[in-house]
Write a protein that holds these residues in place. Structure first.
Motif, short mmCIF file in Angstrom:
data_model
loop_
_atom_site.label_atom_id
_atom_site.label_comp_id
_atom_site.label_asym_id
_atom_site.label_seq_id
_atom_site.Cartn_x
_atom_site.Cartn_y
_atom_site.Cartn_z
N GLU A 170 0.56 10.42 -12.13
CA GLU A 170 -0.47 11.29 -12.70
C GLU A 170 -0.10 12.77 -12.70
OE1 GLU A 170 -3.17 10.05 -14.25
OE2 GLU A 170 -2.22 8.12 -13.85
N LEU A 171 1.06 13.12 -12.19
CA LEU A 171 1.48 14.53 -12.21
C LEU A 171 1.63 15.05 -13.64
CD1 LEU A 171 4.10 14.60 -9.30
CD2 LEU A 171 1.99 15.95 -9.41
N SER A 172 1.85 14.15 -14.58
CA SER A 172 2.00 14.57 -15.98
C SER A 172 0.65 14.72 -16.70
CB SER A 172 2.87 13.57 -16.75
OG SER A 172 2.24 12.29 -16.79
N THR A 173 -0.40 14.15 -16.13
CA THR A 173 -1.70 14.10 -16.81
C THR A 173 -2.30 15.48 -17.11
OG1 THR A 173 -2.15 11.92 -15.85
CG2 THR A 173 -4.03 13.16 -16.70
N PRO A 174 -2.25 16.46 -16.19
CA PRO A 174 -2.82 17.78 -16.52
C PRO A 174 -2.21 18.39 -17.78
CG PRO A 174 -2.46 17.63 -14.16
CD PRO A 174 -1.82 16.41 -14.77
N PHE A 175 -0.91 18.22 -17.98
CA PHE A 175 -0.26 18.78 -19.17
C PHE A 175 -0.71 18.04 -20.43
CE2 PHE A 175 2.64 19.57 -15.61
CZ PHE A 175 2.73 20.96 -15.69
N CYS A 220 8.43 11.88 -13.60
CA CYS A 220 7.48 11.20 -12.70
C CYS A 220 7.27 9.73 -13.05
CB CYS A 220 6.13 11.92 -12.72
SG CYS A 220 6.22 13.62 -12.11
N ARG A 221 7.17 9.43 -14.32
CA ARG A 221 6.83 8.05 -14.71
C ARG A 221 8.07 7.19 -14.99
NH1 ARG A 221 1.06 7.36 -17.12
NH2 ARG A 221 0.04 9.26 -16.44
N ASN A 266 0.83 -1.20 0.00
CA ASN A 266 0.00 0.00 0.00
C ASN A 266 0.87 1.26 0.00
OD1 ASN A 266 -1.65 2.06 2.08
ND2 ASN A 266 -2.91 1.12 0.51
N TYR A 267 2.02 1.15 0.62
CA TYR A 267 2.98 2.26 0.68
C TYR A 267 3.38 2.69 -0.74
CZ TYR A 267 7.54 4.51 1.44
OH TYR A 267 8.62 5.38 1.44
N TYR A 268 3.71 1.73 -1.58
CA TYR A 268 4.16 2.06 -2.94
C TYR A 268 3.00 2.45 -3.85
CZ TYR A 268 8.77 0.39 -1.67
OH TYR A 268 10.00 0.24 -1.07
N GLY A 269 1.82 1.95 -3.57
CA GLY A 269 0.66 2.34 -4.37
C GLY A 269 0.46 3.84 -4.37
N LEU A 270 0.69 4.45 -3.20
CA LEU A 270 0.55 5.90 -3.11
C LEU A 270 1.65 6.60 -3.91
CD1 LEU A 270 -1.10 8.17 -1.74
CD2 LEU A 270 0.59 8.17 0.08
N ASN A 271 2.87 6.04 -3.87
CA ASN A 271 3.96 6.63 -4.65
C ASN A 271 3.68 6.55 -6.14
OD1 ASN A 271 5.21 6.99 -2.20
ND2 ASN A 271 6.72 5.37 -2.47
N PHE A 272 3.05 5.45 -6.56
CA PHE A 272 2.75 5.29 -7.98
C PHE A 272 1.65 6.25 -8.45
CE2 PHE A 272 4.20 0.65 -7.43
CZ PHE A 272 5.51 0.98 -7.77
N LEU A 330 2.73 -1.40 -16.62
CA LEU A 330 2.65 0.06 -16.54
C LEU A 330 3.98 0.71 -16.91
CD1 LEU A 330 0.60 0.48 -13.23
CD2 LEU A 330 -0.21 0.79 -15.58
N SER A 331 5.08 0.14 -16.44
CA SER A 331 6.40 0.71 -16.74
C SER A 331 6.70 0.62 -18.24
CB SER A 331 7.48 -0.03 -15.94
OG SER A 331 7.33 0.19 -14.56
#
Length: 209
Positions: A96-101, A133-134, A86-92, A176-177
């Motif tokens: 989505e930081l690139s999605t707005p652009f 980010c990705r 669950n810890y890494y799920g939040l990091n992943f 995903l990667s």
């Protein structure tokens, strides 16, 4: 766009302000769970399930890659509630930081701003955020996650890692990667194409004929 901005803001807030999370060891990172992390991942999971339905309905337009992304992202987000990494799920979620652009880039095409200086700036920001980010952040987090899961497998104790669970999560994360690296190359091509000079396009068309 609203959804990505919301979950990014919440994810960054939890990562930054949850002091207990900063002190987690590998066992907590594999089996730990917090309500704040779960809340953000719940929002992400809801979006990815919706994205799967929409991608499947328009697979001729969006392609099977979009469907695969939606499925893999849903698996990663959903298994976090077992809980499992669950810890890494939040990091992943920070992918989505690139999605707005990306959304802005799409809207600029619709508003007939293709090739404008504003789209160039946005395109550069899109490539930078996507790459950082990705690809960079994502690869680093995947490496750390693989190491923690491997350590959990090697030290089962009272909480052994089921084979199906590890394989499902790791396979989805790999999908995903791979898609992120593939799409990054496609995005570079798309951005460059929008800013080709007319004579360059004519020259390429003549070579093709």
């Amino acid at each position: 766009m609203v959804q990505s901005c919301l979950i990014n803001t919440l994810a960054l807030a939890v990562i930054w302000r949850d002091e207990e999370r900063w002190n987690w060891g590998w066992e907590e990172r594999v089996w730990g769970y917090s309500g704040a992390q779960g809340g953000v991942q719940g929002l992400a999971l809801g979006y990815f399930l919706w994205d799967f339905v929409e991608s499947a309905r328009s697979v001729e337009i969006q392609g099977w890659g979009a469907v695969g992304h939606a499925v893999a992202a849903s698996v990663v987000s959903g298994l976090g509630f077992r809980p499992f990494v669950n810890y890494y799920g939040l990091n992943f979620v920070l992918y989505e930081l690139s999605t707005p652009f990306l959304n802005i880039h799409w809207w600029m095409d619709k508003l007939e701003m293709t090739g404008s200086a504003a789209q160039l700036v946005n395109g550069i920001l899109l490539l930078i955020t996507f790459g950082v980010c990705r690809l960079v952040w994502g690869t680093w987090q995947n490496w750390n996650m693989y190491n923690d899961v491997w350590r959990a497998i090697q030290n089962p104790g009272k909480l052994p890692v089921p084979t199906w669970l590890a394989l499902s999560y790791l396979a989805s994360s790999c999908v995903l990667s791979l898609l992120n690296f593939y799409w990054f190359g496609k995005m570079i091509q798309a951005v460059l194409k929008r800013f080709e000079k007319p004579e360059q396009k004519v020259g390429k068309d003549e070579k093709q004929h």
